[in-house]
Motif scaffolding. Structure first.
Motif, mmCIF file in Angstrom:
data_model
loop_
_atom_site.group_PDB
_atom_site.id
_atom_site.type_symbol
_atom_site.label_atom_id
_atom_site.label_comp_id
_atom_site.label_asym_id
_atom_site.label_seq_id
_atom_site.Cartn_x
_atom_site.Cartn_y
_atom_site.Cartn_z
ATOM 1 N N MET A 1 35.113 35.604 31.294
ATOM 2 C CA MET A 1 34.578 35.355 32.740
ATOM 3 C C MET A 1 35.641 34.589 33.323
ATOM 4 S SD MET A 1 30.476 35.303 32.386
ATOM 5 C CE MET A 1 30.202 35.135 34.099
ATOM 6 N N GLU A 2 35.934 33.464 33.106
ATOM 7 C CA GLU A 2 36.945 32.747 33.880
ATOM 8 C C GLU A 2 38.343 33.302 33.995
ATOM 9 O OE1 GLU A 2 33.395 30.861 32.763
ATOM 10 O OE2 GLU A 2 35.005 31.387 31.239
ATOM 11 N N ARG A 3 38.861 33.779 32.847
ATOM 12 C CA ARG A 3 40.136 34.462 33.024
ATOM 13 C C ARG A 3 39.990 35.597 33.838
ATOM 14 N NH1 ARG A 3 39.496 33.970 27.335
ATOM 15 N NH2 ARG A 3 39.840 36.284 26.815
ATOM 16 N N LEU A 4 39.081 36.510 33.730
ATOM 17 C CA LEU A 4 39.037 37.645 35.016
ATOM 18 C C LEU A 4 39.017 37.070 36.411
ATOM 19 C CD1 LEU A 4 36.488 40.062 33.020
ATOM 20 C CD2 LEU A 4 38.796 40.200 33.375
ATOM 21 N N LEU A 5 38.061 35.841 36.581
ATOM 22 C CA LEU A 5 38.187 35.124 37.622
ATOM 23 C C LEU A 5 39.454 34.892 38.247
ATOM 24 C CD1 LEU A 5 36.275 34.569 39.953
ATOM 25 C CD2 LEU A 5 35.760 32.390 38.695
ATOM 26 N N GLU B 1 53.434 41.284 34.468
ATOM 27 C CA GLU B 1 53.743 40.760 33.206
ATOM 28 C C GLU B 1 52.470 40.891 32.567
ATOM 29 O OE1 GLU B 1 55.143 36.991 34.387
ATOM 30 O OE2 GLU B 1 57.274 37.518 34.823
ATOM 31 N N LEU B 2 51.260 40.556 32.941
ATOM 32 C CA LEU B 2 50.010 40.636 32.357
ATOM 33 C C LEU B 2 49.846 41.877 31.741
ATOM 34 C CD1 LEU B 2 47.581 38.389 34.268
ATOM 35 C CD2 LEU B 2 48.781 37.727 32.387
ATOM 36 N N ILE B 3 50.011 43.093 32.829
ATOM 37 C CA ILE B 3 49.875 44.304 32.243
ATOM 38 C C ILE B 3 50.745 44.564 31.036
ATOM 39 C CG2 ILE B 3 50.209 46.573 32.779
ATOM 40 C CD1 ILE B 3 49.682 45.788 35.670
ATOM 41 N N LEU C 1 43.372 44.981 32.018
ATOM 42 C CA LEU C 1 42.609 45.995 32.494
ATOM 43 C C LEU C 1 42.406 45.288 34.047
ATOM 44 C CD1 LEU C 1 41.187 48.659 33.061
ATOM 45 C CD2 LEU C 1 38.928 47.217 31.971
ATOM 46 N N SER C 2 42.084 44.356 34.345
ATOM 47 C CA SER C 2 41.826 43.735 35.616
ATOM 48 C C SER C 2 43.343 43.490 36.127
ATOM 49 C CB SER C 2 41.313 42.134 35.528
ATOM 50 O OG SER C 2 41.086 41.626 36.686
ATOM 51 N N ALA C 3 44.534 43.236 35.425
ATOM 52 C CA ALA C 3 45.654 43.152 36.077
ATOM 53 C C ALA C 3 46.047 44.363 36.510
ATOM 54 C CB ALA C 3 46.636 42.495 35.276
ATOM 55 N N LEU C 4 45.588 45.763 35.874
ATOM 56 C CA LEU C 4 46.353 46.904 36.125
ATOM 57 C C LEU C 4 45.536 47.372 37.504
ATOM 58 C CD1 LEU C 4 47.721 49.404 35.193
ATOM 59 C CD2 LEU C 4 45.626 50.099 34.217
ATOM 60 N N SER D 1 28.336 43.403 32.102
ATOM 61 C CA SER D 1 29.428 43.460 31.336
ATOM 62 C C SER D 1 30.168 42.714 32.409
ATOM 63 C CB SER D 1 29.982 44.459 30.973
ATOM 64 O OG SER D 1 31.278 44.489 30.280
ATOM 65 N N PRO D 2 31.198 41.516 32.019
ATOM 66 C CA PRO D 2 32.080 41.149 32.836
ATOM 67 C C PRO D 2 33.061 41.892 33.387
ATOM 68 C CG PRO D 2 31.774 39.615 31.086
ATOM 69 C CD PRO D 2 30.928 40.904 30.635
ATOM 70 N N ILE D 3 33.605 42.884 32.582
ATOM 71 C CA ILE D 3 34.573 43.919 32.933
ATOM 72 C C ILE D 3 34.058 44.734 33.840
ATOM 73 C CG2 ILE D 3 35.948 43.504 30.835
ATOM 74 C CD1 ILE D 3 34.738 46.239 29.926
ATOM 75 N N SER D 4 32.668 44.862 34.294
ATOM 76 C CA SER D 4 32.238 45.818 35.025
ATOM 77 C C SER D 4 32.459 45.742 36.647
ATOM 78 C CB SER D 4 30.639 45.988 35.086
ATOM 79 O OG SER D 4 29.893 46.584 33.834
ATOM 80 N N SER D 5 32.854 44.368 36.935
ATOM 81 C CA SER D 5 33.291 44.212 38.511
ATOM 82 C C SER D 5 34.620 44.622 38.435
ATOM 83 C CB SER D 5 33.078 42.710 38.555
ATOM 84 O OG SER D 5 34.089 41.913 37.642
ATOM 85 N N VAL D 6 35.435 44.714 37.651
ATOM 86 C CA VAL D 6 36.896 45.266 37.575
ATOM 87 C C VAL D 6 36.645 46.526 37.563
ATOM 88 C CG1 VAL D 6 38.970 45.618 36.342
ATOM 89 C CG2 VAL D 6 37.751 43.237 35.971
#
Length: 446
Positions: free
Chosen positions: A168-172, A197-199, A213-216, A293-298
């Motif tokens: 959650m913190e990393r996605l934030l 670079e993250l992608i 996924l968030s970076a993309l 799911s934390p990735i749902s916001s992404v």
């Protein structure tokens, strides 16, 4: 000790009006969770109701920052979250505008609050490295909002990513960095390179599939014309990589509370998954709008970026609805309601495919189809029979499992699922259908 009563709180009030903010501030530091909860509630009501930022809100800042600075302050995360909310609301207002307090007095306190948040940005940098993740989360966002030096803000945020252990913190961090590029355009190149670079990073442990996924997704928002053809296929691959494969002893139970994806909540979390037939006892139908799911916001952000590209959104939604992760599936149902136009057949089929075994999903899905309940899911005329036949089969399944009085069972989830199935069938029947064929669908009144 909070010495709030040493300050003159009459500013922003009409003559004779009393200000309860100093008492509320003092209550924040008192022992007893109930007392502190009441103090927070009182403060919000008087100094930050519905995002209000008044002179008394401005005068509260020194006391709030003092409490946030003190590691012994109880509920520090609530204090930092309150500071973030005050600063965000202030910075979102027109700096040239004049607003009115809840007491009917003109106020430009938002201007001074915004300036104060910028001056105190280093405090948020400090909070962002706190040992408590619930303190770090609002602080990370505040760094992105209030640190005015982009050459410093970008590195501060980038350094948080490897330091954070929870997803959650990393996605934030990724989201905040992307928003920094919008707030401070001079950082756009730095942020874009960092996201790229993250992608492509497959080596570092903190750059897992959800982070990529968030970076993309945020990279696509920054440059919509960059590689549109490969965006969704790459996102789908990363989504699938983000989802664990249930093992024989830990099967996903199809419940929105299922923890089969517990790696998403932290690297060392332990899965706790129940048998499928217990799903209905754990689903909360009254709060089905809360993302699990934390990735749902992404994924929601990605759907927003795709906008009218229905074919690509369809491919993404089908993957979400067929995910092995229950939280991802449930969040996808809500996202399906935002798809423009009638549901594409693959999405409709995936939705209906949840019904035979997932009674919790039925509560949300059928509510979306039933016009009686204000449903937002539309179907093409040629798909009506597919919907009706599947819902009718599902009703038969419920009747077999719970008996003829399923419509009045004590289990609210099952009862509502059956009742909404009744209304869905009634709403979507051909108007020419004989009444005697529709009537049995409605349960008798007692």
């Amino acid at each position: 000790m909070i010495h709030a009563h040493d300050v003159d709180w009459t500013t922003g009030h009409l003559p004779g009006q009393a200000c309860g903010v100093p008492d509320h501030l003092g209550g924040h530091a008192l022992p007893g969770p109930a007392i502190r909860a009441g103090a927070f509630e009182g403060f919000y009501a008087e100094a930050h109701a519905q995002g209000a930022v008044d002179p008394c809100t401005l005068m509260s800042l020194p006391f709030l920052f003092d409490m946030a600075d003190d590691a012994a302050t109880p509920d520090r995360d609530e204090i930092v979250r309150l500071l973030l909310s005050i600063g965000r609301e202030s910075s979102d207002r027109d700096p040239e505008g004049v607003y009115f307090t809840v007491h009917g007095v003109e106020s430009t306190a938002h201007v001074d609050i915004t300036a104060e948040m910028t001056v105190r940005a280093d405090a948020f940098v400090h909070y962002a490295a706190d040992h408590d993740p619930s303190v770090r989360r609002p602080a990370i966002q505040a760094v992105g909002l209030f640190l005015s030096d982009g050459t410093r803000a970008a590195p501060v945020l980038a350094e948080r990513l490897p330091a954070e252990d929870g997803i959650m913190e990393r996605l934030l961090v990724v989201r905040t960095m992307a928003r920094l590029a919008l707030r401070l355009p001079e950082t756009k190149t730095t942020v874009a390179v960092w996201l790229d670079e993250l992608i492509d990073d497959h080596e570092q442990s903190h750059v897992d599939a959800p982070v990529r996924l968030s970076a993309l997704t945020h990279r696509a928002l920054m440059d919509p014309d960059r590689g549109p053809a490969s965006l969704v296929p790459r996102a789908i691959a990363l989504l699938q990589e983000s989802t664990p494969t249930p093992t024989a002893d830990k099967l996903c139970n199809g419940c929105r509370r299922c923890q089969s994806s517990s790696h998403v909540c932290g690297r060392d979390a332990v899965s706790q998954v129940l048998p499928a037939h217990l799903a209905v006892d754990r689903f909360d139908p009254d709060h089905n709008w809360v993302e699990d799911s934390p990735i749902s916001s992404v994924l929601r952000t990605l759907h927003t970026a795709l906008d009218e590209r229905v074919a690509e959104r369809t491919a993404l939604l089908v993957t979400q609805l067929n995910s092995l992760d229950a939280a991802t599936r449930y969040d996808a149902i809500a996202m399906t309601k935002d798809l423009p136009g009638p549901l594409p057949r693959p999405v409709l089929t995936s939705l209906l495919g949840l019904l035979p075994d997932d009674w919790a999903a039925a509560r949300v899905i059928q509510g979306g189809f039933s016009q009686w309940w204000g449903g937002r899911l539309r179907i093409a005329p040629e798909d009506s029979e597919l919907l009706l036949d599947t819902v009718a089969d599902h009703m038969a399944t419920l009747c077999t499992a719970y008996g003829g009085d399923v419509w009045a069972t004590d289990n609210a989830l099952i009862r509502t699922a059956y009742q909404e199935a009744v209304m869905t069938l009634a709403d979507h029947r051909d108007p020419g259908t004989p009444p005697q064929k529709v009537a049995p669908l409605r349960p008798p009144l007692r």
